[in-house]
Design an enzyme around this catalytic site. Structure first.
Site, short mmCIF file in Angstrom:
data_model
loop_
_atom_site.label_atom_id
_atom_site.label_comp_id
_atom_site.label_asym_id
_atom_site.label_seq_id
_atom_site.Cartn_x
_atom_site.Cartn_y
_atom_site.Cartn_z
CB CYS A 65 -0.67 -0.04 1.38
SG CYS A 65 -0.29 0.12 2.27
NE ARG A 66 1.66 8.90 0.91
CZ ARG A 66 1.59 8.77 2.16
NH1 ARG A 66 1.84 7.78 3.10
NH2 ARG A 66 2.60 9.62 2.39
#
Length: 103
Positions: A65-66
């Site tokens: 993810c981020r």
């Protein structure tokens, strides 16, 4: 299982059974992703669970993810759904040193 980028890439590159899973939002995904990633937004709630549950549980999933928080949660959910191999990219795409492509 949390892996450093070095471990994640090393395993990914030698795994013929690998699937790269991006659990960010569609908007984040469209700004740039790791090549060959499948995007399934963890924030979509039950839709996320349904989509993930329908995936091939015999594959090995490399999840990001981020920053590594949502993907860690995604790996937990995957383990609960019966996935044996879900690997979280510690630090997420923010710390990614490799190539990023626009879908």
């Amino acid at each position: 299982m949390n892996l450093t980028q070095e471990e994640w890439v090393s395993q990914l590159n030698t795994d013929p059974n690998a699937v790269i899973l991006d659990v960010r939002t569609e908007g984040e995904f469209s700004e740039g992703m790791i090549a060959h990633s499948l995007n399934v937004d963890i924030q979509s709630g039950q839709e996320f669970v349904n989509t993930i549950d329908a995936l091939d549980k015999t594959k090995n999933y490399y999840v990001y993810c981020r920053s590594g928080m949502r993907s860690a949660k995604a790996c937990e959910i995957m383990n609960q759904l019966g996935f044996k191999n879900a690997y979280n990219l510690s630090g997420g795409i923010v710390g990614w040193q490799g190539e990023v492509v626009v879908p």
